[in-house]
Design a protein around this motif. Structure first.
Motif, PDB file in Angstrom:
ATOM      1  N   ARG A  91      93.796  -2.561 -12.710  1.00  0.00           N
ATOM      2  CA  ARG A  91      94.701  -3.472 -11.995  1.00  0.00           C
ATOM      3  C   ARG A  91      95.098  -2.861 -10.655  1.00  0.00           C
ATOM      4  N   HIS A  92      94.167  -2.185 -10.010  1.00  0.00           N
ATOM      5  CA  HIS A  92      94.397  -1.535  -8.720  1.00  0.00           C
ATOM      6  C   HIS A  92      94.965  -2.550  -7.716  1.00  0.00           C
ATOM      7  N   PRO A  93      96.135  -2.278  -7.121  1.00  0.00           N
ATOM      8  CA  PRO A  93      96.830  -3.294  -6.302  1.00  0.00           C
ATOM      9  C   PRO A  93      96.343  -3.391  -4.860  1.00  0.00           C
ATOM     10  N   LEU A  94      95.045  -3.418  -4.675  1.00  0.00           N
ATOM     11  CA  LEU A  94      94.497  -3.536  -3.322  1.00  0.00           C
ATOM     12  C   LEU A  94      94.601  -4.987  -2.861  1.00  0.00           C
ATOM     13  N   GLU A  95      95.111  -5.186  -1.653  1.00  0.00           N
ATOM     14  CA  GLU A  95      95.286  -6.544  -1.132  1.00  0.00           C
ATOM     15  C   GLU A  95      94.314  -6.874   0.003  1.00  0.00           C
ATOM     16  N   ALA A 156      83.798   1.631  -8.683  1.00  0.00           N
ATOM     17  CA  ALA A 156      84.304   2.059  -7.376  1.00  0.00           C
ATOM     18  C   ALA A 156      85.607   2.836  -7.528  1.00  0.00           C
ATOM     19  N   LEU A 157      86.454   2.404  -8.455  1.00  0.00           N
ATOM     20  CA  LEU A 157      87.738   3.083  -8.661  1.00  0.00           C
ATOM     21  C   LEU A 157      87.541   4.451  -9.317  1.00  0.00           C
ATOM     22  N   ILE A 158      86.519   4.587 -10.149  1.00  0.00           N
ATOM     23  CA  ILE A 158      86.226   5.908 -10.710  1.00  0.00           C
ATOM     24  C   ILE A 158      85.758   6.849  -9.600  1.00  0.00           C
ATOM     25  N   ALA A 159      84.885   6.350  -8.714  1.00  0.00           N
ATOM     26  CA  ALA A 159      84.450   7.167  -7.575  1.00  0.00           C
ATOM     27  C   ALA A 159      85.641   7.561  -6.712  1.00  0.00           C
ATOM     28  N   ARG A 160      86.550   6.631  -6.491  1.00  0.00           N
ATOM     29  CA  ARG A 160      87.756   6.920  -5.711  1.00  0.00           C
ATOM     30  C   ARG A 160      88.577   8.029  -6.364  1.00  0.00           C
ATOM     31  N   ALA A 161      88.738   7.933  -7.686  1.00  0.00           N
ATOM     32  CA  ALA A 161      89.542   8.919  -8.409  1.00  0.00           C
ATOM     33  C   ALA A 161      88.926  10.309  -8.343  1.00  0.00           C
ATOM     34  N   LEU A 162      87.616  10.381  -8.154  1.00  0.00           N
ATOM     35  CA  LEU A 162      86.929  11.668  -8.124  1.00  0.00           C
ATOM     36  C   LEU A 162      86.890  12.303  -6.735  1.00  0.00           C
ATOM     37  N   MET A 163      87.328  11.597  -5.718  1.00  0.00           N
ATOM     38  CA  MET A 163      87.258  12.116  -4.348  1.00  0.00           C
ATOM     39  C   MET A 163      87.942  13.474  -4.184  1.00  0.00           C
ATOM     40  N   PRO A 164      89.143  13.698  -4.732  1.00  0.00           N
ATOM     41  CA  PRO A 164      89.780  15.002  -4.546  1.00  0.00           C
ATOM     42  C   PRO A 164      89.264  16.072  -5.510  1.00  0.00           C
ATOM     43  N   LEU A 168      91.275  16.666 -13.983  1.00  0.00           N
ATOM     44  CA  LEU A 168      91.698  15.739 -15.037  1.00  0.00           C
ATOM     45  C   LEU A 168      91.498  14.309 -14.559  1.00  0.00           C
ATOM     46  N   LEU A 169      90.854  13.494 -15.397  1.00  0.00           N
ATOM     47  CA  LEU A 169      90.612  12.080 -15.086  1.00  0.00           C
ATOM     48  C   LEU A 169      91.250  11.232 -16.176  1.00  0.00           C
ATOM     49  N   LEU A 170      92.138  10.310 -15.774  1.00  0.00           N
ATOM     50  CA  LEU A 170      92.818   9.414 -16.703  1.00  0.00           C
ATOM     51  C   LEU A 170      92.335   7.988 -16.452  1.00  0.00           C
ATOM     52  N   LEU A 171      91.900   7.310 -17.507  1.00  0.00           N
ATOM     53  CA  LEU A 171      91.344   5.960 -17.378  1.00  0.00           C
ATOM     54  C   LEU A 171      92.089   5.009 -18.305  1.00  0.00           C
ATOM     55  N   ASP A 172      92.756   4.027 -17.726  1.00  0.00           N
ATOM     56  CA  ASP A 172      93.546   3.072 -18.496  1.00  0.00           C
ATOM     57  C   ASP A 172      92.739   1.791 -18.709  1.00  0.00           C
ATOM     58  N   GLU A 173      92.138   1.683 -19.887  1.00  0.00           N
ATOM     59  CA  GLU A 173      91.327   0.513 -20.254  1.00  0.00           C
ATOM     60  C   GLU A 173      90.352   0.128 -19.143  1.00  0.00           C
ATOM     61  N   PRO A 174      89.449   1.032 -18.761  1.00  0.00           N
ATOM     62  CA  PRO A 174      88.555   0.752 -17.629  1.00  0.00           C
ATOM     63  C   PRO A 174      87.564  -0.375 -17.872  1.00  0.00           C
ATOM     64  N   ALA A 175      87.320  -0.731 -19.136  1.00  0.00           N
ATOM     65  CA  ALA A 175      86.360  -1.795 -19.426  1.00  0.00           C
ATOM     66  C   ALA A 175      87.017  -3.159 -19.576  1.00  0.00           C
ATOM     67  N   THR A 176      88.304  -3.264 -19.248  1.00  0.00           N
ATOM     68  CA  THR A 176      89.013  -4.540 -19.366  1.00  0.00           C
ATOM     69  C   THR A 176      88.317  -5.639 -18.556  1.00  0.00           C
TER      70      THR A 176
END
Length: 264
Positions: A91-95, A156-164, A168-176
């Protein structure tokens, strides 16, 4: 030579979380070591995402202690700590209509939108493209957010999370919301990620066993805010324990590293 797998990445000790007199988490304890891949499993309302919020330093427990990457909540600047954690929320809040590459680059600044007048370095651009390729999105690097499928957004959001380069990687229901093909592409990307980064630790929230990658090593069953069972995945994801967790008879099977649950 140091065994990095013995390093404690997450440690929750008898944490409670109470909001408006309602107990959301009740004496939850969990220890996660480096290189482990945990699944938080339970029915809707069990407290899975609430617990993930504590592990991601977005929520403080009412009682008990939580240590993340060696830092205790309440004794650390949470903004600095969050920068060390990769977090994926479908539910990434990108507008704005950003491209995949621009979205991934926001992981370098820890922001939702690109920072005005910020210019990524050559190394950051190269890393973004490497992660886009890892997630199978090279052909979609210039595609904009509104034109991406739900599965493409998730990768795309997983790639974003890996940039830094988080530990530790936390995934909240990524297959929703994903259809079968998109779900399988996402899970394959997660398995490939874990093969290529053996030191990475992850925690994934789901209530569907079919959404667990083959690389899942450990599991915690949560029911009504309490831990029903926790430990190696094959010892926790069983017919008896999952049936008790969901208060419904199910039969658990595993084939080719993947779990299925059949009612009845």
């Amino acid at each position: 030579m140091t065994d990095t797998r013995a390093e404690v990445v997450l440690n929750a000790d008898k944490i409670d979380l109470v909001r408006e007199r309602r107990t959301l988490l009740d004496r939850v304890s969990l220890t996660v070591l480096a290189g482990e891949h945990w699944a938080l499993i339970g029915p809707n309302g069990a407290g899975k995402s609430t617990l993930l919020g504590v592990l991601g330093a977005y929520t403080h427990p009412t009682r008990g202690t939580a240590e993340i990457l060696g830092h205790r909540l309440g004794r650390v600047n949470v903004h600095d700590l969050r920068a060390l954690i990769g977090q994926v929320n479908p539910r990434h809040p990108l507008e704005s209509a950003r491209t995949v590459r621009e979205i991934v680059l926001t992981g370098a600044t820890g922001t939702i939108e690109l920072v005005p007048r910020w210019t990524p370095s050559a190394d950051e651009l190269r890393r973004a493209d490497e992660l886009i390729a890892l997630m199978g999105l090279t052909a979609r690097a210039e595609a904009r957010w509104p034109h991406l499928s739900q599965g493409e957004r998730g990768r795309a959001l997983i790639a974003r999370a890996l940039m830094p380069d988080p530990r530790l990687l936390l995934l909240d229901e990524p297959a929703t919301g994903l259809d079968l093909a998109a779900r399988e592409r996402l899970l394959a990307a997660l398995d490939e990620l874990r093969d290529s980064r053996p030191g990475l630790t992850s925690v994934l929230v789901t209530h569907h066993l079919e959404e667990l990658p083959t690389s899942t090593s450990h599991a915690l069953l949560l029911r009504e805010g309490r831990v029903l069972a926790a430990g190696p995945a094959d010892e926790v994801i069983t017919t008896e324990l999952v049936s008790a967790c969901f208060d419904h008879p199910v039969t658990i099977a595993r084939a080719n590293g993947r779990w299925t649950a059949t009612a009845g």
